[in-house]
Design a protein around this motif. Structure first.
Motif, PDB file in Angstrom:
ATOM      1  N   SER A   1       7.470 -19.891   0.282  1.00 51.59           N
ATOM      2  CA  SER A   1       8.718 -18.872   0.523  1.00 51.59           C
ATOM      3  C   SER A   1       9.196 -18.471  -0.999  1.00 51.59           C
ATOM      4  O   SER A   1       9.568 -17.497  -1.056  1.00 51.59           O
ATOM      5  CB  SER A   1       9.703 -19.839   1.005  1.00 51.59           C
ATOM      6  OG  SER A   1       9.287 -20.297   2.235  1.00 51.59           O
ATOM      7  N   LEU A   2       8.886 -19.381  -1.886  1.00 53.89           N
ATOM      8  CA  LEU A   2       9.559 -19.178  -3.267  1.00 53.89           C
ATOM      9  C   LEU A   2       8.624 -18.182  -3.809  1.00 53.89           C
ATOM     10  O   LEU A   2       9.084 -17.091  -4.589  1.00 53.89           O
ATOM     11  CB  LEU A   2       9.462 -20.252  -4.084  1.00 53.89           C
ATOM     12  CG  LEU A   2      10.635 -21.406  -3.930  1.00 53.89           C
ATOM     13  CD1 LEU A   2      10.409 -22.799  -4.727  1.00 53.89           C
ATOM     14  CD2 LEU A   2      12.047 -20.837  -4.086  1.00 53.89           C
ATOM     15  N   ASN A   3       7.119 -18.069  -3.506  1.00 52.05           N
ATOM     16  CA  ASN A   3       6.440 -16.994  -3.934  1.00 52.05           C
ATOM     17  C   ASN A   3       6.705 -15.701  -3.460  1.00 52.05           C
ATOM     18  O   ASN A   3       6.804 -14.691  -4.291  1.00 52.05           O
ATOM     19  CB  ASN A   3       4.971 -17.434  -3.562  1.00 52.05           C
ATOM     20  CG  ASN A   3       4.355 -18.556  -4.304  1.00 52.05           C
ATOM     21  OD1 ASN A   3       4.913 -19.002  -5.346  1.00 52.05           O
ATOM     22  ND2 ASN A   3       3.260 -19.158  -3.931  1.00 52.05           N
ATOM     23  N   ASP A   4       7.055 -15.489  -2.174  1.00 54.60           N
ATOM     24  CA  ASP A   4       7.443 -14.612  -1.581  1.00 54.60           C
ATOM     25  C   ASP A   4       8.739 -13.877  -2.015  1.00 54.60           C
ATOM     26  O   ASP A   4       9.033 -12.934  -2.334  1.00 54.60           O
ATOM     27  CB  ASP A   4       7.474 -14.442  -0.010  1.00 54.60           C
ATOM     28  CG  ASP A   4       6.190 -14.889   0.555  1.00 54.60           C
ATOM     29  OD1 ASP A   4       5.076 -14.551   0.007  1.00 54.60           O
ATOM     30  OD2 ASP A   4       6.350 -15.257   1.695  1.00 54.60           O
ATOM     31  N   GLY A   5       9.759 -14.712  -2.190  1.00 51.89           N
ATOM     32  CA  GLY A   5      10.900 -14.368  -2.883  1.00 51.89           C
ATOM     33  C   GLY A   5      10.938 -14.057  -4.069  1.00 51.89           C
ATOM     34  O   GLY A   5      11.621 -13.082  -4.714  1.00 51.89           O
ATOM     35  N   ALA A   6      10.011 -14.576  -5.010  1.00 53.22           N
ATOM     36  CA  ALA A   6      10.147 -14.195  -6.297  1.00 53.22           C
ATOM     37  C   ALA A   6       9.416 -12.679  -6.319  1.00 53.22           C
ATOM     38  O   ALA A   6       9.850 -11.956  -7.524  1.00 53.22           O
ATOM     39  CB  ALA A   6       9.035 -15.205  -7.255  1.00 53.22           C
ATOM     40  N   ALA A   7       8.672 -12.421  -5.491  1.00 56.16           N
ATOM     41  CA  ALA A   7       7.972 -11.341  -5.390  1.00 56.16           C
ATOM     42  C   ALA A   7       8.901  -9.960  -5.066  1.00 56.16           C
ATOM     43  O   ALA A   7       9.075  -8.880  -5.519  1.00 56.16           O
ATOM     44  CB  ALA A   7       6.613 -11.199  -4.634  1.00 56.16           C
TER      45      ALA A   7
ATOM     46  N   LYS B   1      20.107 -13.565  -2.773  1.00 58.50           N
ATOM     47  CA  LYS B   1      19.553 -15.022  -2.195  1.00 58.50           C
ATOM     48  C   LYS B   1      19.469 -16.191  -3.048  1.00 58.50           C
ATOM     49  O   LYS B   1      18.679 -16.898  -2.852  1.00 58.50           O
ATOM     50  CB  LYS B   1      18.233 -14.555  -1.687  1.00 58.50           C
ATOM     51  CG  LYS B   1      18.090 -13.447  -0.624  1.00 58.50           C
ATOM     52  CD  LYS B   1      18.608 -14.032   0.578  1.00 58.50           C
ATOM     53  CE  LYS B   1      17.606 -14.862   1.413  1.00 58.50           C
ATOM     54  NZ  LYS B   1      18.348 -15.308   2.572  1.00 58.50           N
ATOM     55  N   ASN B   2      19.949 -16.255  -4.299  1.00 59.85           N
ATOM     56  CA  ASN B   2      19.796 -17.137  -5.354  1.00 59.85           C
ATOM     57  C   ASN B   2      20.329 -18.552  -4.539  1.00 59.85           C
ATOM     58  O   ASN B   2      19.572 -19.593  -4.871  1.00 59.85           O
ATOM     59  CB  ASN B   2      20.830 -16.984  -6.446  1.00 59.85           C
ATOM     60  CG  ASN B   2      20.178 -15.765  -7.362  1.00 59.85           C
ATOM     61  OD1 ASN B   2      19.166 -15.393  -7.176  1.00 59.85           O
ATOM     62  ND2 ASN B   2      21.185 -15.032  -8.087  1.00 59.85           N
ATOM     63  N   GLY B   3      21.325 -18.524  -3.957  1.00 57.26           N
ATOM     64  CA  GLY B   3      21.603 -19.787  -3.340  1.00 57.26           C
ATOM     65  C   GLY B   3      20.838 -20.522  -2.427  1.00 57.26           C
ATOM     66  O   GLY B   3      20.381 -21.655  -2.696  1.00 57.26           O
ATOM     67  N   ASP B   4      20.221 -19.658  -1.632  1.00 60.59           N
ATOM     68  CA  ASP B   4      18.964 -19.795  -0.701  1.00 60.59           C
ATOM     69  C   ASP B   4      17.758 -20.395  -1.650  1.00 60.59           C
ATOM     70  O   ASP B   4      17.127 -21.395  -1.167  1.00 60.59           O
ATOM     71  CB  ASP B   4      18.550 -18.782   0.050  1.00 60.59           C
ATOM     72  CG  ASP B   4      19.878 -18.397   0.942  1.00 60.59           C
ATOM     73  OD1 ASP B   4      20.666 -19.093   1.447  1.00 60.59           O
ATOM     74  OD2 ASP B   4      19.854 -17.274   1.574  1.00 60.59           O
ATOM     75  N   PHE B   5      17.230 -19.675  -2.636  1.00 58.02           N
ATOM     76  CA  PHE B   5      16.263 -20.123  -3.371  1.00 58.02           C
ATOM     77  C   PHE B   5      16.268 -21.660  -3.978  1.00 58.02           C
ATOM     78  O   PHE B   5      15.505 -22.178  -4.140  1.00 58.02           O
ATOM     79  CB  PHE B   5      15.851 -18.839  -4.374  1.00 58.02           C
ATOM     80  CG  PHE B   5      15.213 -17.735  -3.789  1.00 58.02           C
ATOM     81  CD1 PHE B   5      14.714 -17.523  -2.630  1.00 58.02           C
ATOM     82  CD2 PHE B   5      15.362 -16.603  -4.560  1.00 58.02           C
ATOM     83  CE1 PHE B   5      14.154 -16.530  -1.931  1.00 58.02           C
ATOM     84  CE2 PHE B   5      14.889 -15.406  -4.029  1.00 58.02           C
ATOM     85  CZ  PHE B   5      14.254 -15.312  -2.861  1.00 58.02           C
ATOM     86  N   GLN B   6      17.702 -21.474  -4.573  1.00 55.77           N
ATOM     87  CA  GLN B   6      17.895 -22.937  -5.151  1.00 55.77           C
ATOM     88  C   GLN B   6      17.910 -24.095  -3.914  1.00 55.77           C
ATOM     89  O   GLN B   6      17.317 -25.386  -4.391  1.00 55.77           O
ATOM     90  CB  GLN B   6      19.301 -23.168  -5.659  1.00 55.77           C
ATOM     91  CG  GLN B   6      19.479 -22.169  -6.884  1.00 55.77           C
ATOM     92  CD  GLN B   6      20.960 -21.973  -7.426  1.00 55.77           C
ATOM     93  OE1 GLN B   6      21.833 -22.746  -6.890  1.00 55.77           O
ATOM     94  NE2 GLN B   6      21.125 -21.003  -8.577  1.00 55.77           N
ATOM     95  N   PHE B   7      18.189 -23.761  -2.759  1.00 61.85           N
ATOM     96  CA  PHE B   7      18.186 -25.009  -1.697  1.00 61.85           C
ATOM     97  C   PHE B   7      16.657 -25.172  -1.400  1.00 61.85           C
ATOM     98  O   PHE B   7      16.136 -26.199  -1.386  1.00 61.85           O
ATOM     99  CB  PHE B   7      18.658 -24.322  -0.525  1.00 61.85           C
ATOM    100  CG  PHE B   7      18.662 -25.375   0.742  1.00 61.85           C
ATOM    101  CD1 PHE B   7      19.352 -26.165   0.858  1.00 61.85           C
ATOM    102  CD2 PHE B   7      17.706 -25.057   1.626  1.00 61.85           C
ATOM    103  CE1 PHE B   7      19.299 -27.346   1.851  1.00 61.85           C
ATOM    104  CE2 PHE B   7      17.288 -25.722   2.757  1.00 61.85           C
ATOM    105  CZ  PHE B   7      18.153 -26.807   2.807  1.00 61.85           C
ATOM    106  N   VAL B   8      15.721 -24.163  -1.458  1.00 65.04           N
ATOM    107  CA  VAL B   8      14.592 -24.295  -1.293  1.00 65.04           C
ATOM    108  C   VAL B   8      13.843 -25.007  -2.351  1.00 65.04           C
ATOM    109  O   VAL B   8      12.957 -25.821  -2.258  1.00 65.04           O
ATOM    110  CB  VAL B   8      13.767 -23.026  -1.014  1.00 65.04           C
ATOM    111  CG1 VAL B   8      12.329 -23.025  -0.828  1.00 65.04           C
ATOM    112  CG2 VAL B   8      14.039 -22.152   0.347  1.00 65.04           C
ATOM    113  N   SER B   9      14.184 -24.725  -3.593  1.00 63.39           N
ATOM    114  CA  SER B   9      13.372 -25.381  -4.672  1.00 63.39           C
ATOM    115  C   SER B   9      13.843 -26.711  -4.774  1.00 63.39           C
ATOM    116  O   SER B   9      13.190 -27.430  -5.164  1.00 63.39           O
ATOM    117  CB  SER B   9      14.038 -24.348  -6.058  1.00 63.39           C
ATOM    118  OG  SER B   9      13.402 -25.430  -7.252  1.00 63.39           O
TER     119      SER B   9
END
Length: 536
Positions: free
Chosen positions: A286-292, A335-343
Motif C-alpha cells: 500500500s505504501l509503495n502504491d501510495g508513494a507512486a 492521504k497523509n493521515g491514511d499513509f501515517q496510519f498504515v506506516s
C-alpha cells in the motif's frame, strides 16, 4: 524383504506418498512469497522462469538473520563443534599409575577436535547448513544429504517424501532427482540406456536424463538399528550404491523444525508469524502504491480561462505569464493521515518480527573478538525468542550434521588418530554448551589463584605440577604445546644444570680466598717502593 528394498519400486511409493505433501508444501510456498520466494518456487518451475516478487525485504532479512545466528551458534569461529571426553572411570587404573595421563589424553583429544574443525572450514558445511536452516524456518521441512565429505547437500520438500512412526522417527525417505546420464558412472549409464531404449533416441548425450530415486531406510541389524542407503532407477537397484550406516550417522536425514507427532511433515517457524509477515507485505504494498501516486504531478487548466495551456507547457522557471493563477490547479493527494496510519501499523508488525527473529540484536560483532559472555547472551536470546525450539534444533539437527561430518572425515583421512572404542565419548557442542571448554579453563585458573590466596603467593607452583597444569590449560585453549611449552624432562634438565652451576660457583668462591691471598702477596712485593740509593 532384502536389506536394500522397500518391497516395491521406490517410484511407486514416492507417487503414493507425495499426495500427503501437498498441504505443507502449499503453505511453504505461501510463506516463501512473504520472505524469500526463491526458496520454494511455484509448482512446475524450471530454471529461468520468473518467480513472484514481494514488496518488502523485511521477511527476507528476518529469515537470513535468524539462520545466520543459528549457524553461528552451531559453528562458532575458533571454537570446537564437538568435544571428545574421556570416560574417567575406565581410565582410573591407568591414571593411578601415571598421574599425568589425564592431561596427556585431554591434550591429544583437543588436537583431534582442532583437526576436525579445520577440515570443516575447508568444506561448504557452514553455507549448506545455513541453507538448510532457511528451508526449516520457511517450510518447516528439509532433507539433509551428506554422502561425500566435501559435498553436503540440501533438498527442498517438493523433491522428497518421508514416512515416520508415531514418535516422529523417520522410517524411510525417498529423494527424486533428474540426473544426466553423462555424469553417472559408466556401468550405471549402460544399465539405464538399455532400460530407457527408445526414450533416448534423437537426444544429445548431455540431454539424456533419468529419474533416480535415492532411498534411506531404517533397518534392524541384530540388536542395533542401522540405516540402509541405496539408489534406484527405472525400478532397478543401481549396483554399488548400497551403504550401511550407524543409527547416529544417516547419509540422508529428513529434518523438521516443529514436530507434529503422528504426521510425516512438520511445521515452520514463519508459520507462527504469518499474520505479521502478511501485514508487512500488504502495508508495504500500500505504501509503495501510495508513494507512486504521491509522486504523480498533474496540472489542470480551467476550460475557457485566460491562461494559455501552450504557454504553461513551454514556460521555464521564473517565467512571466499572462493570465490568472486561479485558472491552473495541481493534482493533490490528501492521504497523509491514511499513509501515517498504515506506516504506524507496519512499524508495529516490524517490531514484533524483530523480537521473534532477533533483527535488532547487537551481540554478534567481529567474529574474531566475540567473547563467551556475548555467545551466552545470544544463546539465551535465541532460546527465549524461539520458545524452546533452539535447544531442540541443536540436539536434533546440529547433532546429526556434526556426527555425520566426523564419521566421514575419519573415513576419509586414515592418518587421524583413532581412539579405543568405549574409552572416549563424543558429544556435540550445542548452544551455550560451546562454553564448556572455557568453563574448564576458568576452573583451572581459579584453582591456581585460590591456592595462592589461601596459602600465600607462589604456593600454587609448589603444590601443583606446573607441566601437568600447563598441558591441561593448553588443551582447553586448543593450543599445541610442542615447541612452545617446555616438557617436564626439559625442565628437570634445566634444574640439574642450574644446580651444577651453583655448585661450581660455590667451589670457585671457596677456592678464590687462598688464591687471592697468594696473588695479593705476590703483587704486594712487586708494588713495594724500591730502596733509596745512598748518596755519595
Amino acid at each position: 524383504m532384502r536389506p536394500y528394498d522397500l518391497g516395491e519400486p521406490a517410484a511407486d511409493i514416492y507417487q503414493r506418498l507425495s499426495a500427503a505433501r501437498t498441504s505443507p508444501l502449499t503453505t511453504a510456498r505461501e510463506l516463501a512469497e512473504l520472505t524469500i520466494p526463491s526458496e520454494f518456487p511455484p509448482e512446475g518451475y524450471t530454471t529461468g522462469d520468473k518467480i513472484g516478487s514481494n514488496n518488502q525485504s523485511i521477511g527476507s532479512i528476518a529469515v537470513n538473520t535468524l539462520a545466520a545466528l543459528l549457524m553461528f551458534m552451531a559453528f562458532p569461529p575458533g571454537r570446537p563443534m564437538m568435544r571428545f571426553k574421556p570416560v574417567e572411570h575406565k581410565l582410573a587404573d591407568e591414571i593411578k599409575r601415571d598421574p599425568t595421563l589425564w592431561s596427556k589424553v585431554k591434550l591429544g583429544l583437543a588436537r583431534k577436535e582442532i583437526e576436525h574443525r579445520e577440515r570443516a572450514e575447508t568444506t561448504p558445511l557452514r553455507s549448506t547448513y545455513t541453507a538448510h536452516l532457511r528451508q526449516l524456518l520457511i517450510g518447516g521441512n528439509s532433507l539433509w544429504q551428506h554422502v561425500s565429505l566435501d559435498h553436503p547437500t540440501v533438498h527442498r520438500m517438493d523433491t522428497y517424501v518421508v514416512k515416520r512412526d508415531a514418535k516422529g522417527q523417520p522410517l524411510f525417505s525417498i529423494l527424486l532427482e533428474e540426473v544426466s546420464l553423462a555424469g553417472m558412472e559408466e556401468d550405471h549409464r549402460d544399465i539405464l540406456r538399455d532400460r530407457l531404449g527408445d526414450k533416448l533416441k534423437g537426444k544429445a548425450e548431455w540431454e539424456q536424463t533419468a529419474k533416480v530415486y535415492t532411498v534411506c531406510k531404517l533397518d534392524t541389524e541384530g540388536d542395533e538399528r542401522v540405516w540402509r542407503y541405496w539408489q534406484e532407477a527405472e525400478g532397478e537397484l543401481l549396483p554399488g550404491t548400497e551403504v550401511t550406516a550407524d543409527f547416529d550417522n544417516p547419509p540422508m536425514y529428513p529434518d523438521w523444525l516443529i514436530p507434529v507427532f503422528g504426521q510425516d511433515w512438520g511445521r515452520s517457524y514463519c508459520e507462527q508469524y504469518r499474520g505479521d509477515l502478511f501485514t508487512v507485505e500488504t502495508a508495504s504494498s500500500s505504501l509503495n502504491d501510495g508513494a507512486a501516486l504521491a509522486a504523480l504531478c498533474l496540472l489542470f487548466v480551467k476550460p475557457g480561462g485566460r491562461t494559455s495551456v501552450k504557454q504553461i507547457k513551454m514556460a521555464e522557471n521564473l517565467a512571466v505569464l499572462s493570465g490568472s493563477a486561479e485558472d491552473v490547479t495541481a493534482f493533490r493527494l490528501d492521504k497523509n493521515g491514511d499513509f501515517q496510519f498504515v506506516s504506524a501499523h507496519l512499524d508495529q508488525a516490524y517490531r514484533r518480527l524483530s523480537r521473534a527473529f532477533l533483527l535488532q540484536t547487537s551481540i554478534v560483532r567481529d567474529a574474531e573478538r566475540v567473547t563467551r559472555e556475548e555467545i551466552a547472551r545470544l544463546g539465551n536470546e535465541l532460546e527465549k525468542a524461539m520458545g524452546g525450539l533452539y535447544s531442540e534444533l541443536s540436539q536434533r539437527t546440529q547433532r546429526t550434521v556434526v556426527l555425520r561430518f566426523v564419521r566421514l572425515h575419519e573415513e576419509d583421512d586414515e592418518q587421524l588418530p583413532q581412539v579405543p572404542e568405549g574409552l572416549i565419548r563424543l558429544s556435540v557442542v550445542t548452544g551455550i554448551d560451546a562454553l564448556g571448554a572455557t568453563t574448564e579453563e576458568d576452573a583451572l585458573v581459579t584453582l591456581g589463584g585460590t591456592i595462592n590466596t589461601v596459602f600465600g603467593p607462589g604456593s600454587a607452583g609448589k603444590i601443583m605440577d606446573p607441566s601437568d597444569f600447563t598441558r591441561r590449560l593448553a588443551a582447553e585453549k586448543g593450543i599445541q604445546p610442542e615447541g612452545l611449552i617446555k616438557t617436564a624432562e626439559a625442565l628437570a634438565d634445566e634444574r640439574d644444570q642450574e644446580r651444577q652451576m651453583v655448585q661450581q660457583q660455590t667451589l670457585l668462591d671457596k677456592a678464590a680466598g687462598p688464591i687471592a691471598g697468594e696473588v695479593a702477596k705476590s703483587l704486594g712485593g712487586q708494588l713495594q717502593a724500591p730502596p733509596e740509593t745512598p748518596q755519595e
